[in-house]
Structures are given as structure tokens and as C-alpha cells.
Design a protein around this motif. Structure first.
Motif, PDB file in Angstrom:
ATOM      1  N   LEU A 167      -3.537   1.359  14.905  1.00  0.00           N
ATOM      2  CA  LEU A 167      -4.304  -0.141  15.326  1.00  0.00           C
ATOM      3  C   LEU A 167      -3.756  -1.082  14.481  1.00  0.00           C
ATOM      4  CD1 LEU A 167      -7.799   1.017  16.499  1.00  0.00           C
ATOM      5  CD2 LEU A 167      -5.697   0.542  18.139  1.00  0.00           C
ATOM      6  N   ALA A 168      -3.938  -0.724  13.082  1.00  0.00           N
ATOM      7  CA  ALA A 168      -3.645  -1.915  12.106  1.00  0.00           C
ATOM      8  C   ALA A 168      -2.015  -1.923  11.793  1.00  0.00           C
ATOM      9  CB  ALA A 168      -4.280  -1.469  10.814  1.00  0.00           C
ATOM     10  N   LYS A 169      -1.326  -0.782  12.555  1.00  0.00           N
ATOM     11  CA  LYS A 169       0.113  -0.915  12.094  1.00  0.00           C
ATOM     12  C   LYS A 169       0.473  -0.655  10.925  1.00  0.00           C
ATOM     13  CE  LYS A 169       1.203  -3.648  16.431  1.00  0.00           C
ATOM     14  NZ  LYS A 169       1.887  -4.726  17.065  1.00  0.00           N
ATOM     15  N   VAL A 170       0.012   0.202  10.115  1.00  0.00           N
ATOM     16  CA  VAL A 170       0.182   0.519   8.733  1.00  0.00           C
ATOM     17  C   VAL A 170       0.371   2.080   8.680  1.00  0.00           C
ATOM     18  CG1 VAL A 170      -1.015  -1.377   7.723  1.00  0.00           C
ATOM     19  CG2 VAL A 170      -2.536   0.547   8.143  1.00  0.00           C
ATOM     20  N   ALA A 171       0.854   2.560   7.453  1.00  0.00           N
ATOM     21  CA  ALA A 171       1.106   3.923   7.241  1.00  0.00           C
ATOM     22  C   ALA A 171       0.793   4.313   5.726  1.00  0.00           C
ATOM     23  CB  ALA A 171       2.371   4.563   7.763  1.00  0.00           C
ATOM     24  N   GLN A 183      -1.623  -2.957  -1.145  1.00  0.00           N
ATOM     25  CA  GLN A 183      -1.438  -2.542   0.056  1.00  0.00           C
ATOM     26  C   GLN A 183      -1.006  -3.584   0.746  1.00  0.00           C
ATOM     27  OE1 GLN A 183      -5.167  -0.815   1.033  1.00  0.00           O
ATOM     28  NE2 GLN A 183      -6.277  -2.652   0.844  1.00  0.00           N
ATOM     29  N   SER A 184      -0.772  -3.320   2.213  1.00  0.00           N
ATOM     30  CA  SER A 184      -0.599  -4.417   3.296  1.00  0.00           C
ATOM     31  C   SER A 184      -1.625  -5.034   3.480  1.00  0.00           C
ATOM     32  CB  SER A 184       0.078  -3.647   4.440  1.00  0.00           C
ATOM     33  OG  SER A 184       0.305  -4.699   5.486  1.00  0.00           O
ATOM     34  N   PRO A 185      -1.542  -6.418   3.823  1.00  0.00           N
ATOM     35  CA  PRO A 185      -2.582  -7.256   4.119  1.00  0.00           C
ATOM     36  C   PRO A 185      -3.390  -6.632   5.387  1.00  0.00           C
ATOM     37  CG  PRO A 185      -0.887  -8.743   3.398  1.00  0.00           C
ATOM     38  CD  PRO A 185      -0.484  -7.337   3.625  1.00  0.00           C
ATOM     39  N   ARG A 186      -2.593  -6.079   6.295  1.00  0.00           N
ATOM     40  CA  ARG A 186      -3.147  -5.429   7.454  1.00  0.00           C
ATOM     41  C   ARG A 186      -3.970  -4.472   7.208  1.00  0.00           C
ATOM     42  NH1 ARG A 186       2.156  -6.462  10.352  1.00  0.00           N
ATOM     43  NH2 ARG A 186       2.333  -4.036  10.170  1.00  0.00           N
ATOM     44  N   GLY A 187      -3.689  -3.801   6.071  1.00  0.00           N
ATOM     45  CA  GLY A 187      -4.742  -2.601   5.832  1.00  0.00           C
ATOM     46  C   GLY A 187      -5.903  -2.864   4.905  1.00  0.00           C
ATOM     47  N   GLY A 241      -5.249  21.503  -6.135  1.00  0.00           N
ATOM     48  CA  GLY A 241      -6.402  21.462  -7.242  1.00  0.00           C
ATOM     49  C   GLY A 241      -6.098  20.022  -7.902  1.00  0.00           C
ATOM     50  N   ALA A 242      -4.982  19.639  -7.850  1.00  0.00           N
ATOM     51  CA  ALA A 242      -4.618  17.927  -8.584  1.00  0.00           C
ATOM     52  C   ALA A 242      -5.095  16.958  -7.610  1.00  0.00           C
ATOM     53  CB  ALA A 242      -3.138  17.853  -8.727  1.00  0.00           C
ATOM     54  N   PRO A 243      -5.467  15.985  -8.105  1.00  0.00           N
ATOM     55  CA  PRO A 243      -5.920  14.726  -7.477  1.00  0.00           C
ATOM     56  C   PRO A 243      -5.035  14.142  -6.448  1.00  0.00           C
ATOM     57  CG  PRO A 243      -6.239  14.137  -9.762  1.00  0.00           C
ATOM     58  CD  PRO A 243      -5.334  15.529  -9.764  1.00  0.00           C
ATOM     59  N   ASP A 244      -5.486  14.014  -5.343  1.00  0.00           N
ATOM     60  CA  ASP A 244      -4.734  13.285  -4.373  1.00  0.00           C
ATOM     61  C   ASP A 244      -4.087  11.998  -4.600  1.00  0.00           C
ATOM     62  OD1 ASP A 244      -5.398  15.505  -2.713  1.00  0.00           O
ATOM     63  OD2 ASP A 244      -6.930  14.329  -1.628  1.00  0.00           O
ATOM     64  N   VAL A 245      -2.742  11.990  -4.154  1.00  0.00           N
ATOM     65  CA  VAL A 245      -1.917  10.945  -4.606  1.00  0.00           C
ATOM     66  C   VAL A 245      -1.360  10.067  -3.211  1.00  0.00           C
ATOM     67  CG1 VAL A 245      -0.070   9.738  -5.834  1.00  0.00           C
ATOM     68  CG2 VAL A 245      -1.559  11.738  -6.987  1.00  0.00           C
ATOM     69  N   SER A 246      -1.948   9.060  -2.770  1.00  0.00           N
ATOM     70  CA  SER A 246      -1.610   8.584  -1.372  1.00  0.00           C
ATOM     71  C   SER A 246      -1.537   7.197  -1.541  1.00  0.00           C
ATOM     72  CB  SER A 246      -2.799   8.936  -0.473  1.00  0.00           C
ATOM     73  OG  SER A 246      -2.522   8.129   0.743  1.00  0.00           O
ATOM     74  N   ILE A 247      -0.131   6.798  -1.336  1.00  0.00           N
ATOM     75  CA  ILE A 247       0.267   5.151  -1.380  1.00  0.00           C
ATOM     76  C   ILE A 247      -0.275   4.839   0.094  1.00  0.00           C
ATOM     77  CG2 ILE A 247       1.858   3.623  -1.906  1.00  0.00           C
ATOM     78  CD1 ILE A 247       1.309   5.486  -4.139  1.00  0.00           C
ATOM     79  N   SER A 248      -1.590   4.116   0.034  1.00  0.00           N
ATOM     80  CA  SER A 248      -2.104   3.856   1.410  1.00  0.00           C
ATOM     81  C   SER A 248      -1.755   2.598   1.943  1.00  0.00           C
ATOM     82  CB  SER A 248      -3.488   4.238   1.204  1.00  0.00           C
ATOM     83  OG  SER A 248      -3.883   5.482   0.738  1.00  0.00           O
ATOM     84  N   HIS A 249      -1.930   2.447   3.434  1.00  0.00           N
ATOM     85  CA  HIS A 249      -1.931   1.249   3.908  1.00  0.00           C
ATOM     86  C   HIS A 249      -0.606   0.119   3.712  1.00  0.00           C
ATOM     87  CE1 HIS A 249      -5.481   2.910   4.983  1.00  0.00           C
ATOM     88  NE2 HIS A 249      -6.391   2.316   3.864  1.00  0.00           N
ATOM     89  N   LEU A 250       0.489   0.819   4.075  1.00  0.00           N
ATOM     90  CA  LEU A 250       1.790   0.133   3.899  1.00  0.00           C
ATOM     91  C   LEU A 250       2.288  -0.187   5.350  1.00  0.00           C
ATOM     92  CD1 LEU A 250       3.478   2.351   1.068  1.00  0.00           C
ATOM     93  CD2 LEU A 250       2.082   0.309   0.639  1.00  0.00           C
ATOM     94  N   GLN A 283     -10.293  -1.854  -3.620  1.00  0.00           N
ATOM     95  CA  GLN A 283      -8.937  -2.304  -3.521  1.00  0.00           C
ATOM     96  C   GLN A 283      -7.951  -1.111  -3.753  1.00  0.00           C
ATOM     97  OE1 GLN A 283      -8.183  -6.415  -5.559  1.00  0.00           O
ATOM     98  NE2 GLN A 283     -10.466  -6.267  -6.158  1.00  0.00           N
ATOM     99  N   ARG A 284      -6.690  -1.416  -3.525  1.00  0.00           N
ATOM    100  CA  ARG A 284      -6.029  -0.050  -3.854  1.00  0.00           C
ATOM    101  C   ARG A 284      -4.530  -0.774  -4.131  1.00  0.00           C
ATOM    102  NH1 ARG A 284      -6.603   4.976   0.236  1.00  0.00           N
ATOM    103  NH2 ARG A 284      -8.960   4.937   0.175  1.00  0.00           N
ATOM    104  N   TRP A 285      -3.733  -0.178  -5.206  1.00  0.00           N
ATOM    105  CA  TRP A 285      -2.526  -0.705  -5.444  1.00  0.00           C
ATOM    106  C   TRP A 285      -1.448   0.822  -5.831  1.00  0.00           C
ATOM    107  CZ3 TRP A 285      -7.086  -2.124  -7.764  1.00  0.00           C
ATOM    108  CH2 TRP A 285      -7.508  -3.283  -7.672  1.00  0.00           C
ATOM    109  N   PHE A 286      -0.526   0.388  -6.124  1.00  0.00           N
ATOM    110  CA  PHE A 286       0.605   1.528  -6.359  1.00  0.00           C
ATOM    111  C   PHE A 286       1.841   0.775  -7.024  1.00  0.00           C
ATOM    112  CE2 PHE A 286       2.830  -0.557  -2.851  1.00  0.00           C
ATOM    113  CZ  PHE A 286       4.216  -0.234  -3.150  1.00  0.00           C
ATOM    114  N   ALA A 287       2.412   1.926  -7.861  1.00  0.00           N
ATOM    115  CA  ALA A 287       3.472   1.442  -8.700  1.00  0.00           C
ATOM    116  C   ALA A 287       4.569   2.644  -8.590  1.00  0.00           C
ATOM    117  CB  ALA A 287       2.848   1.388 -10.257  1.00  0.00           C
ATOM    118  N   VAL A 288       5.859   2.070  -8.703  1.00  0.00           N
ATOM    119  CA  VAL A 288       6.981   2.983  -8.823  1.00  0.00           C
ATOM    120  C   VAL A 288       7.909   2.696  -9.989  1.00  0.00           C
ATOM    121  CG1 VAL A 288       8.939   4.150  -7.830  1.00  0.00           C
ATOM    122  CG2 VAL A 288       6.720   3.266  -6.099  1.00  0.00           C
TER     123      VAL A 288
END
Length: 224
Positions: free
Chosen positions: A169-173, A115-119, A182-191, A127-132
Motif C-alpha cells: 500500500l505504501a509502495k515500499v519494500a 528509509q523512504s519517506p513513504r515508509g 540465531g544471528a540478529p535479523d538484518v533488514s533494510i526496511s521501507h525503501l 527511526q531506521r537507517w542503513f549503511a553500505v
């Protein structure tokens, strides 16, 4: 907590998964034997879970969310629509099980981005990661447990961009990947906001292209 261990042992005792002409046949249970037939085409998401104790033992579990399955017992299909396809196993075994469902998805080959260092101060406790990848979009979250959610591009039902008060405030989305209820939430956080918008549009194009490709394999199917 004490009862959870023997309960899991009784439920998943002699767990087996076998490929058949009708799909994947899952059998389990010590006292009550349960058999489920799973059609891989109905699988929407795959989740890998490692608790703290499982990480020490080098084990991982694999769950899936499905659009209706054929089960000989209502006990196996939970109210959340999630089924277990590997209660405990090594990573090589998890790769084999995922390949039975999606042959072109291998999470061990994914390139993970942080994720973004600001987040970071918003998730200082984990910790959070994402892959595409060409085959799927995925998120990974790690704290005491390590969890990975995989969604093939063709299974994406919708996309969204969110930005809470602290994120502003942190300027991330965050980019929200919507699948079945019912499926798990998939959120690519703090970019970074620009990165989130780019990811949103890129994933929109990928999911649309993969659905078109699959529709072309089925005569008479037309997608906008």
C-alpha cells in the motif's frame, strides 16, 4: 528487573578481552570465572546496543554471533549463538573491540541513509537507517534503545526482497540480509522498490567479490 542488575554484575565482573596467538581470550565472572577463546574468523555479525539508561550514561555494549567457539564453560555460549564481547563501555572502547575482530570495519565512519519517506508512517514509533560501505552492510534502529547490526559483505549467506501488505500500500519494500541461524535479523526496511532492487543486486555483487578475494588468499579454494 531488580535481579537483572546484580545478575549482570556477577556475570560480567572483571571482564577482560586479550589478543592471543589462538584468538581473543575473554574472561569474566565474580563467583564463577569463565574463560572463552574466540576466533575472529568465525564472527559473522557484530551488534551494538544502547538502552535508554545506557544512552544517558554514554555507554554501549557489543555482542557478536559466531560459528562455534572454544569455551571452557557452556554457560557463556547461549542457545542463540550470541556472545558478549563488551558488556559496557564508551564508543572509543567499542571501536577498539570491533577493530580486534574486523580491523577494516569502523561504524563511526559509516554514512547512514534513512528509509523512504513513504515508509515513515509504518514506523512512526521509531527511526531506521542503513549503511553500505566497502567493508560491511549495516542497519540501525532507534526507539527507546539504539541498536546497530553490522555484517561484512563476505559473511552474507543470502539476500531477499520482501513486501508485506502494508508495504504494498505504501509502495515500499525491504531487503533481507541472511546470515547464520540465531544471528540478529538484518533488514533494510521501507525503501523505494527500485532502490531495494538496486541495493539487492549491488550487495549480491559485493558479497560475491569479497568471497572471491578471500578465496584467492586460500590455495585450493574455488568459488563459482
Amino acid at each position: 528487573m531488580i535481579w537483572q542488575i546484580p545478575k549482570a554484575l556477577l556475570k560480567y565482573w572483571d571482564f577482560t578481552i586479550v589478543r592471543t596467538r589462538k584468538g581473543l581470550r575473554i574472561q569474566q565472572g565474580a563467583l564463577t570465572r569463565v574463560q572463552t577463546t574466540l576466533r575472529p574468523g568465525r564472527v559473522q555479525t557484530v551488534s551494538l546496543h544502547q538502552s535508554l539508561f545506557m544512552r544517558w550514561a554514554g555507554l554501549v555494549s557489543v555482542k557478536i554471533s559466531v560459528l562455534g567457539n572454544q569455551s571452557t564453560s557452556s554457560e557463556e555460549q547461549g542457545n542463540d549463538g550470541i556472545d558478549m564481547v563488551m558488556p559496557f563501555g564508551k564508543f572509543d572502547e567499542a571501536r577498539h573491540v570491533i577493530a580486534l575482530i574486523w580491523p577494516d570495519v569502523d561504524p563511526t565512519t559509516f554514512t547512514w541513509w534513512k528509509q523512504s519517506p513513504r515508509g515513515r508512517w509504518l514506523t512512526w514509533f521509531g527511526q531506521r537507517w542503513f549503511a553500505v560501505e566497502d567493508s560491511a552492510i549495516a542497519q540501525r534502529r532507534a526507539l527507546l534503545s539504539d541498536d546497530v547490526e553490522l555484517v561484512p559483505h563476505a559473511r552474507v549467506q543470502g539476500l531477499g526482497i520482501s513486501q508485506g501488505p502494508l508495504q504494498r500500500l505504501a509502495k515500499v519494500a525491504s531487503v533481507q540480509v541472511q546470515v547464520i541461524d540465531g544471528a540478529p535479523d538484518v533488514s533494510i526496511s521501507h525503501l523505494e522498490p527500485g532502490h531495494a532492487r538496486q541495493l539487492f543486486h549491488d550487495e549480491l555483487q559485493r558479497s560475491r567479490a569479497t568471497r572471491r578475494a578471500k578465496a584467492q588468499q586460500v590455495p585450493g579454494t574455488v568459488l563459482p
